[in-house]
Design a protein around this motif. Structure first.
Motif, PDB file in Angstrom:
ATOM      1  N   LEU A   1       0.598   1.584   4.996  1.00 44.12           N
ATOM      2  CA  LEU A   1       0.190   0.406   5.746  1.00 44.12           C
ATOM      3  C   LEU A   1       1.150  -0.754   5.508  1.00 44.12           C
ATOM      4  O   LEU A   1       1.671  -1.354   6.455  1.00 44.12           O
ATOM      5  N   TYR A   2       1.398  -1.067   4.251  1.00 47.66           N
ATOM      6  CA  TYR A   2       2.334  -2.144   3.906  1.00 47.66           C
ATOM      7  C   TYR A   2       2.673  -2.011   2.432  1.00 47.66           C
ATOM      8  O   TYR A   2       2.082  -1.218   1.701  1.00 47.66           O
ATOM      9  N   SER A   3       3.661  -2.806   1.970  1.00 44.80           N
ATOM     10  CA  SER A   3       4.064  -2.818   0.562  1.00 44.80           C
ATOM     11  C   SER A   3       4.381  -4.247   0.158  1.00 44.80           C
ATOM     12  O   SER A   3       4.658  -5.109   1.007  1.00 44.80           O
ATOM     13  N   TYR A   4       4.363  -4.481  -1.134  1.00 41.83           N
ATOM     14  CA  TYR A   4       4.678  -5.817  -1.633  1.00 41.83           C
ATOM     15  C   TYR A   4       5.296  -5.682  -3.026  1.00 41.83           C
ATOM     16  O   TYR A   4       5.031  -4.728  -3.760  1.00 41.83           O
ATOM     17  N   PRO A   5       6.178  -6.636  -3.421  1.00 41.80           N
ATOM     18  CA  PRO A   5       6.831  -6.577  -4.748  1.00 41.80           C
ATOM     19  C   PRO A   5       5.784  -6.681  -5.863  1.00 41.80           C
ATOM     20  O   PRO A   5       4.815  -7.424  -5.764  1.00 41.80           O
TER      21      PRO A   5
END
Length: 835
Positions: free
Chosen positions: A732-736
């Protein structure tokens, strides 16, 4: 091989003189065969004509496509006479409207097996069909051929053919061709249209019969009501049978039976005795009238040999009225009398062949009965042939080929022939074994060790597995006698040879050599007392010889210069007999092992060579080679280190993954070039690169006083991210989610080499040891972890500005530049391959 020639010729002569199972020659097959068959998919009665000839007689062969039927055996294992021919079928009965369609001719392709008298052929249903397989057997005395279906159609009823080009009278009778015209369902010939007066008379007879039936049924119904109230179930069942009999007689127009009371009397009398006795044939022959196994099992009841004793004539000779009477009895009384027939599932299938309204079943069962009697006649001839002498392999072939044919007969008949087959196998195998025992024992007595081995292992073979208990006991005694007579001369000759040896070492050497040459042949006799006594005597003699020659043998071991020489000395004197039968000879292997370790130590010392590090120093071989500048030793150690990488790359290339990667490169590199690049990179793997990385990274910690005042600073950052997926695994999405930074302080003179190594801590010893865990073990290769530990220890024990470390540092940096230049050359070749 020369010793086995008499045995081969003797067995061939024996087999050539023996009769085959079949007395039907191929000339009896090449006739025209005609009959009726009703097993086609539309259920129509067909006149079938088969004609066979040997394939190749006119240079032709059908060459049909391989069939897809699931047959019981693999027929490709048997050799037969190829046959071809035609299978012509046409409607046996003209339709009520229209004309007969033209005959249909199909190709036949098959084999005839003279040894068993079985014909296997295939008919093609069309140009794109694989056809269907059938098996045929011939009853020569009656000129009949029974045909049995195999494969997916194996449960279809068999049919019978006779020599000639016309349908036999017996089959015409069964099919109803010879019935009176008014009784025949085949066509309208002979049928007389009734007059008005006859129709009125029939109607009046029906009215009178109905009135009579009502007069009879009223008291029966009243009596049934009273019996029901009183709980007399037997009487209720009896009255129900009588009412059903009356109803059935009215439906079938048997008005005279109603008027005379015969319908009620028939229902009261129960199943006729001849029918009861006939139905019990199924149970007497091992089948079950309550749970039958298909129509073929029922068809056995209609075999002339089974049917005639109960009814005084074959099924095909029954008159119409006789068939009607039997059908009514089966449906009325036998089906409701509480006997095995009424309780079984066969009750729904058996009345049909007798009913005029089901003439197709009459033809099917009658024809199948003739076919099964033909199979039974063929089986009797086969049984007699099996009782005669012959090769056991012929019995095996008969058993496998006849599987589908014999399955159509009664279980008792199958059991009989299986007992005959087992007995024939046993008796024939016993004759063959006795001939083998005599020949092998004679050859073994003449010194043929291979014959002795075959003699000893004979009970493990296929022939012994065919023997029954009585034959096995007898043959086992003969085998023991043959083994004893063959073994004794060999053992006596060996003892005489050993006793004539000149000295203890000669006895040891000769007995060890003799054992290596003969131990495999003697293994089957290991549990025999004669052999064990021989081993004990030889073991005792070898123990005494070892005691006398020990000093000389130990001297020979100490004089060896390689492990191969040590092994040859041990093999010269040691024997498999020693561990069990010779005493106190453990010193031989102990001395040999001690010498092997001594030689390996010497070889290792040579490998370590000159340098500041002793043989017990970790990685001394590689560190000393760097100190000496010994390019040959470094190259050899790197080759051993690279072997697991090369093996892994070769396996990876075999999977084709490099070809896939080449496609994704968009034509920049070729698949062959990528294969070569990966292999060359693996072959160029060197201990020097991780060793140099460790040296450069560890310098600040292990040699802090020797660091430059203003060292070069390298930064290495690793960032992580968190990936969020849905329940189906899609991203779906990624983040640091964090990072880690490592700093390296490197001397200015080392900075260029560190950049070539990647500038990312590639020399970390923890990383190097982690990599080593995933590499396959490589005997004789230096472990990377040992070389790194040796370098660490050297940096802790030797000064940074001492001559040893200055020399190692200079040559290690040179090796980095040389190997990185080699890697760049390999990369250029890869890019050139894509142009």
């Amino acid at each position: 091989m020369r010793c086995f020639i008499p045995l081969v010729f003797r067995l061939l002569a024996l087999l050539a003189a023996l009769p085959t199972l079949s007395a039907v020659g191929f000339d009896q097959l090449t006739k025209t065969w005609t009959g009726l068959d009703k097993t086609n998919f539309r259920g129509q009665l067909m006149e079938v004509t088969l004609a066979f000839r040997e394939a190749g007689s006119d240079g032709q062969h059908a060459g049909l496509a391989p069939g897809r039927n699931r047959e019981a055996i693999d027929w490709s294992a048997f050799e037969g006479v190829p046959v071809v021919g035609t299978y012509v079928s046409q409607h046996a009965v003209a339709p009520r409207r229209g004309q007969l369609p033209p005959p249909n001719s199909e190709a036949i392709d098959g084999h005839y097996f003279p040894d068993t008298g079985i014909l296997r052929f295939r008919r093609a249903a069309g140009p794109w069909s694989s056809g269907s397989y059938m098996l045929g057997v011939i009853d020569q005395a009656n000129g009949r051929m029974a045909v049995v279906h195999t494969g997916m159609a194996r449960k279809s009823l068999p049919f019978v053919l006779e020599a000639g080009d016309a349908v036999p009278e017996a089959q015409r009778d069964i099919a109803g061709f010879n019935d009176e015209p008014s009784a025949s369902p085949f066509g309208m010939a002979g049928v007389v249209r009734p007059s008005r007066e006859e129709i009125l008379a029939a109607q009046q007879a029906q009215i009178a019969a109905t009135q009579k039936m009502m007069e009879i049924t009223r008291p029966l119904q009243q009596e049934m009501l009273e019996a029901t109230r009183s709980g007399d179930r037997a009487r209720v069942a009896e009255l129900q049978r009588q009412l059903q009999a009356l109803s059935l007689a009215l439906q079938q127009g048997r008005y005279e039976d109603i008027e005379s009371g015969r319908a009620v009397a028939s229902a009261q009398s129960g199943c006729p005795e001849e029918l009861v006795d006939w139905l019990q044939e199924m149970d007497r022959q091992g089948a079950s009238s309550e749970n039958f196994n298909g129509l073929i099992e029922i068809a056995n009841l209609f075999r002339p040999s089974v049917f005639t004793p109960h009814f005084g004539k074959p099924f095909g000779d029954l008159e119409r009225t006789e068939r009607q009477r039997i059908s009514l009895n089966l449906m009325q009384t036998c089906a409701r009398d509480g006997g095995p027939f009424s309780r079984g599932s066969v009750v729904t299938s058996l009345p049909g062949p007798f009913a005029d309204g089901l003439q197709s079943s009459r033809a099917e069962m009658g024809l199948a009965g003739l076919a099964l009697d033909t199979v039974a006649d063929w089986k009797r001839g086969a049984v007699e042939a099996l009782k005669s002498p012959g090769p056991s392999a012929a019995v095996d072939q008969f058993e496998r080929q006849a599987l589908d044919i014999l399955a159509a007969l009664w279980p008792s008949e199958r059991e009989e022939i299986m007992d005959t087959i087992l007995l024939a196998k046993s008796s024939r195998a016993a004759v063959e074994i006795e001939a083998l025992l005599e020949d092998l024992a004679e050859q073994a007595r003449n010194g043929d060790v291979r014959a002795l081995l075959e003699l000893g292992r004979l009970p493990e073979g296929e022939l012994f597995g065919k023997l029954d208990a009585a034959a096995r006991a007898r043959v086992d005694r003969q085998h023991a006698d043959a083994c004893s007579s063959a073994l004794q001369p060999l053992l006596r000759a060996a003892e005489a040879r050993f006793s004539a040896s000149s000295g203890s070492l000669a006895l040891l050497e000769e007995s060890a050599l003799w054992w290596r040459q003969n131990s495999s042949a003697l293994e089957p006799f290991s549990d025999q007392e004669a052999f064990q006594a021989f081993c004990r005597r030889i073991g005792s003699a070898r123990s005494a010889a070892f005691a006398k020659g020990r000093a000389e043998i130990e001297s020979q071991i100490k004089a060896t210069r390689t492990n191969g020489e040590v092994d040859r000395v041990v093999a010269r004197y040691a024997s498999g007999l020693d561990s069990r039968y010779a005493s106190d000879v453990g010193w031989l292997e102990q001395g040999a092992e001690q010498q092997r370790r001594s030689l390996e130590r010497q070889a290792f010392l040579v490998r370590v060579g000159e340098g500041p590090f002793g043989p017990d120093y970790p990685g001394a071989v590689y560190l000393n080679a760097i100190w000496r500048g010994d390019a040959a030793r470094i190259a050899e150690e790197d080759r051993r280190f690279a072997e697991p990488f090369v093996a892994n790359m070769r396996t990876l290339a075999d999977t084709g993954v490099n070809h896939v990667m080449a496609l994704f490169s968009g034509g920049m590199v070729s698949a062959e070039g990528l294969d070569e690049y990966m292999m060359a990179t693996a072959e160029a793997a060197s201990l020097a690169l991780p060793l140099a990385g460790f040296f450069l990274v560890s310098y600040e910690k292990l040699y802090p006083g020797c660091m430059d005042a203003n060292p070069a600073r390298f930064e290495y950052t690793v960032e992580w991210e968190t990936v969020v997926k849905n329940g189906y695994g899609a991203e779906l999405y990624s983040y640091p989610s964090g990072s880690s930074t490592t700093y390296f302080n490197i001397n200015r003179r080392h900075a260029d080499a560190f950049r070539l190594l990647g500038g990312d801590g590639a020399g970390d010893p923890a990383s190097a040891q982690f990599l080593e865990m995933f590499l396959p073990s490589n005997s004789g290769a230096l472990k990377l972890s040992d070389v790194l530990r040796g370098m660490k220890r050297a940096m802790q024990e030797l000064p940074c500005d001492g001559p040893e470390m200055r020399r190692i540092e200079k040559r290690l940096l040179t090796m980095v530049f040389e190997r990185k230049a080699k890697e760049r050359e390999i990369g250029r070749k890869l890019l050139d391959s894509g142009r």
